[in-house]
Design a protein around this motif. Structure first.
Motif, PDB file in Angstrom:
ATOM      1  N   LEU A   7      -1.183  -1.464   3.951  1.00  0.00           N
ATOM      2  CA  LEU A   7      -0.792  -2.351   2.866  1.00  0.00           C
ATOM      3  C   LEU A   7       0.412  -3.184   3.311  1.00  0.00           C
ATOM      4  CD1 LEU A   7      -0.956   0.227  -0.065  1.00  0.00           C
ATOM      5  CD2 LEU A   7      -2.638  -1.542   0.475  1.00  0.00           C
ATOM      6  N   VAL A  94      -2.085   3.428   5.055  1.00  0.00           N
ATOM      7  CA  VAL A  94      -2.448   4.125   3.821  1.00  0.00           C
ATOM      8  C   VAL A  94      -2.675   5.614   4.063  1.00  0.00           C
ATOM      9  CG1 VAL A  94      -4.208   4.266   2.024  1.00  0.00           C
ATOM     10  CG2 VAL A  94      -3.441   2.020   2.847  1.00  0.00           C
ATOM     11  N   ASP A 175       5.071  10.009  -6.214  1.00  0.00           N
ATOM     12  CA  ASP A 175       5.489   8.635  -6.520  1.00  0.00           C
ATOM     13  C   ASP A 175       7.008   8.649  -6.708  1.00  0.00           C
ATOM     14  OD1 ASP A 175       5.500   5.961  -7.098  1.00  0.00           O
ATOM     15  OD2 ASP A 175       4.654   6.160  -9.101  1.00  0.00           O
ATOM     16  N   ASP A 203       4.027   0.530  -5.826  1.00  0.00           N
ATOM     17  CA  ASP A 203       3.452   1.687  -6.501  1.00  0.00           C
ATOM     18  C   ASP A 203       3.224   2.795  -5.482  1.00  0.00           C
ATOM     19  OD1 ASP A 203       0.753   1.432  -5.310  1.00  0.00           O
ATOM     20  OD2 ASP A 203       0.546  -0.329  -6.594  1.00  0.00           O
ATOM     21  N   ARG A 205       0.762   3.910  -3.912  1.00  0.00           N
ATOM     22  CA  ARG A 205      -0.096   3.669  -2.739  1.00  0.00           C
ATOM     23  C   ARG A 205       0.722   3.267  -1.520  1.00  0.00           C
ATOM     24  NH1 ARG A 205      -3.539  -1.023  -3.667  1.00  0.00           N
ATOM     25  NH2 ARG A 205      -1.670  -1.763  -4.764  1.00  0.00           N
ATOM     26  N   ALA A 208       3.035   6.325   1.357  1.00  0.00           N
ATOM     27  CA  ALA A 208       2.539   7.367   2.258  1.00  0.00           C
ATOM     28  C   ALA A 208       3.642   7.843   3.193  1.00  0.00           C
ATOM     29  CB  ALA A 208       1.343   6.856   3.053  1.00  0.00           C
TER      30      ALA A 208
END
Length: 300
Positions: A7, A94, A175, A203, A205, A208
């Motif tokens: 990402l 990811v 998170d 967020d 995602r 990681a």
């Protein structure tokens, strides 16, 4: 490695961050890491004799060095501050399995070679040290100075009770509230500065690396990185002939005074440290004074 799914944090997340007016620079052609974009800051004259290489830890990014970079650059030195993959403006793989000691160490080695950095003053804290302190043994001719803060060289043994508590806490926070973490560590941080630390992570995602890094610290025998860490200990104890400056955030519960006292005994010629009484784990928040003191100690 171009097939790694990653990402990329939108640029607008990094607009108008307090104290951070540095231009971004990118490399996406590092050997073994082609296609993954690595962000770094490059301040001061490109042809400076000395290059300060500033390495961050988890869950920080180059924003951590915003108070130190101007001091080094104003003194006429080049300052390079990369974001590790998974952090800052660098791409964020990811799959958590991608995050290994070798993956991140290899990126830093490739980065140093690609930019052909020389006469390096290594500036490191947290994972910046866990990774960074293992690199000079393989590139000894490139490093001449060390500015080391709140970090360790783990070789398969427990680091501290504070670290054990941190790793357990992080496991329960898929998170993680990154901004909140920085506010707790350094209570005089403004809300805007805390949010700047959270900017890379829109967020869960994108987190990681945040989730994975504490699991990679080499606290048990047989973990990846122990061989490199043991080699690093030998290098710093016996072979290091450069100039060292140590600064310690004294209210760090994870890698604080006791951990740093042990590290000092492992670095040949390390003088008494600068103790930052109100400095937490992210002691670079008190970085202006540290950078000035380091320049004086280095004779720069």
């Amino acid at each position: 490695m171009s097939t790694i799914e990653a990402l990329r944090t939108p640029d607008d997340r990094f607009a108008n961050l307090p104290g951070y007016a540095f231009a971004p620079h990118y490399r996406d052609d590092l050997p073994r890491y082609e296609g993954l974009r690595v962000h770094y800051l490059d301040e001061g004259p490109r042809d400076a004799a000395v290059t300060f290489l500033c390495l961050h830890g988890q869950p920080a990014w180059s924003y951590l060095y915003r108070k130190m970079i101007p001091v080094f650059a104003a003194a006429g030195h080049r300052v390079i501050a990369p974001d590790l993959l998974g952090f800052g403006r660098s791409d964020k793989p990811v799959d958590e399995a991608v995050y290994t000691f070798d993956f991140h160490r290899g990126m830093l080695r490739a980065f140093i070679a690609a930019l052909d950095l020389r006469n390096i003053a290594l500036v490191c804290q947290d994972w910046g040290g866990i990774l960074g302190l293992t690199i000079p043994p393989e590139m000894p001719d490139r490093f001449t100075r060390l500015l080391v803060m709140n970090t360790t060289i783990p070789v398969g043994e427990p680091v501290s009770e504070g670290f054990d508590r941190w790793r357990t806490f992080n496991r329960g926070q898929p998170d993680l509230d990154v901004g909140g973490l920085f506010r707790r560590s350094q209570p005089d941080l403004s809300a805007e500065e805390a949010q700047a630390y959270a900017a890379p992570f829109p967020d869960a995602r994108f987190k990681a690396g945040v989730r994975r890094f504490p699991e990679l610290v080499m606290t048990d025998p047989g973990m990846d990185g122990i061989a490199e860490a043991k080699r690093a200990l030998e290098f710093w104890r016996v072979e290091w002939s450069g100039t060292t400056f140590m600064a310690i955030g004294m209210i760090d519960p994870v890698l604080g005074p006791d951990v740093m006292a042990r590290l000092r005994t492992a670095i040949r010629g390390c003088p008494p440290p600068l103790q930052i009484a109100d400095g937490g784990h992210f002691v670079q928040e008190k970085g202006t004074a540290i950078a000035r003191a380091a320049l004086t100690a280095f004779g720069l």
